[in-house]
Write an enzyme that holds these catalytic residues in place. Sequence first.
Site, mmCIF file in Angstrom:
data_model
loop_
_atom_site.group_PDB
_atom_site.id
_atom_site.type_symbol
_atom_site.label_atom_id
_atom_site.label_comp_id
_atom_site.label_asym_id
_atom_site.label_seq_id
_atom_site.Cartn_x
_atom_site.Cartn_y
_atom_site.Cartn_z
ATOM 1 N N GLN A 170 -4.051 -1.645 1.067
ATOM 2 C CA GLN A 170 -3.399 -2.699 0.283
ATOM 3 C C GLN A 170 -2.984 -3.854 1.189
ATOM 4 O O GLN A 170 -3.148 -5.021 0.841
ATOM 5 C CB GLN A 170 -2.187 -2.127 -0.467
ATOM 6 C CG GLN A 170 -2.622 -1.123 -1.530
ATOM 7 C CD GLN A 170 -1.477 -0.459 -2.255
ATOM 8 O OE1 GLN A 170 -0.312 -0.737 -1.967
ATOM 9 N NE2 GLN A 170 -1.791 0.415 -3.183
ATOM 10 N N ASP A 316 -3.548 10.152 -0.934
ATOM 11 C CA ASP A 316 -3.171 10.339 -2.340
ATOM 12 C C ASP A 316 -3.364 11.788 -2.804
ATOM 13 O O ASP A 316 -2.886 12.168 -3.872
ATOM 14 C CB ASP A 316 -3.991 9.408 -3.243
ATOM 15 C CG ASP A 316 -3.618 7.947 -3.030
ATOM 16 O OD1 ASP A 316 -2.533 7.676 -2.479
ATOM 17 O OD2 ASP A 316 -4.411 7.073 -3.416
#
Length: 430
Positions: A170, A316
């Site tokens: 990100q 994740d």
Amino acid sequence: MSKKTVERVSKGLSGTIRVPGDKSISHRSVMFGSIANGTTTVEGFLPGEDCLSTISCFQKLGVSIKQNQDTVTIEGNGWDGLTEPAEILDVGNSGTTTRLMLGILATRPFHSVLIGDESIAKRPMSRVTVPLREMGSQIDGRDHGNLTPLSIRGGHTKGIRFQSKVASAQVKSAILLAGLQSEGETSVTEPEKSRDHTERMLEAFGVEVTYDGLTVSVTGGQQLKGRHIVVPGDISSAAFFLVAGAIIPNSKITLTNVGMNPTRTGIIDVMLEMGATLTIENEKDVNNEPVADLTIETSTLKGIEIGGGIIPRLIDEIPIIALLATQASGETIIKDAEELKVKETNRIDTVVSQLKILGANIEATEDGMIIRGGNALHGGETDSFGDHRIGMTMAIAGCITSEPVTVKQSEAIAVSYPTFFEHLKSLRKE
Ligand code: S3P
């Protein structure tokens, strides 16, 4: 708020499912289509809440976007097609929407305000707002521009050489996106390689990206050209059924069309090292991204140590890997994973506290957790705390516990996998 109860699977899971579209790639398809010139069509889009937040934000920025289930059509008018929004841009629960959009808005000559839910309000944004300000953008918000609501007035920006402290796609993506409309060259160097969907998709949209080890660079003034995108299945969603198939007796599941980008396949390496019976077939390339079909069978597993460069490749998946480790013999140590503390929840705390409710032998450490496996889990009442991946981990746990597991705030699962419970039901043999 909804609550789901999951009962033990008595006869195993079997069958084939096509996992929904990749969340990271779905977000990027809408964002890049919105700043490109011409029409972009997306097939296999994930209609999860996070990606719908991205669509709604770009619609508020003046882009015409039509979505129907997993098909999206975006009419891009280039960077200048984005216009000052009359409304606040609501990113919902999505960190990817927030951080990547900051990178895009940083160079737009207008004012906008970003807001999200309770979880977003706690997540650190200075990792992108500090470098974007250094490039010349005006950004402010709570905690000196670290927390939402954030206000942005973009404008003339200059390229930077940015050395990121964290391996974060990100952060890398936000800076590179700003770099595309900044003066000169922009480069981002990471401590470890993070997922590279931005680089791959920018190239597919006609942008020139250069690589040198852990450094990625772009030069300013580049335009994107609209195109057709096919989104592969999300390995992070597949992970829940890979683990389910491995730990539920008498199971054999095939997951088709799973994205196999090497920056995302840490879960596969870990499962194979733990001894899982996992096969990979039909490997092919779709739009610059590798995909394959995966088959998992009930497996005898052993604990391992997970740390270092593999962490960004499975960050994740750690909640569901923790559940997997409870069913392995011996100890599993997860380290170098401090980033878990700044996800949708503090995932060190939530994974450890919720698995403990079910009787797991698990303890939190400063940078991860230690799981001593091999003991049977019992039922109990757990909570997702609004974190989709915690909710799904607890639901899969309910398939192996002696009594049912209740998952509070189970609606959070729709953030990334709206058809999760349907898929679970379709695989049950009973
Ligand atoms: C994402 C990057 C990762 C990941 C998140 C999606 C992306 O976050 O955890 O679910 O799409 O770029 P970080 O960049 O914070 O590591």
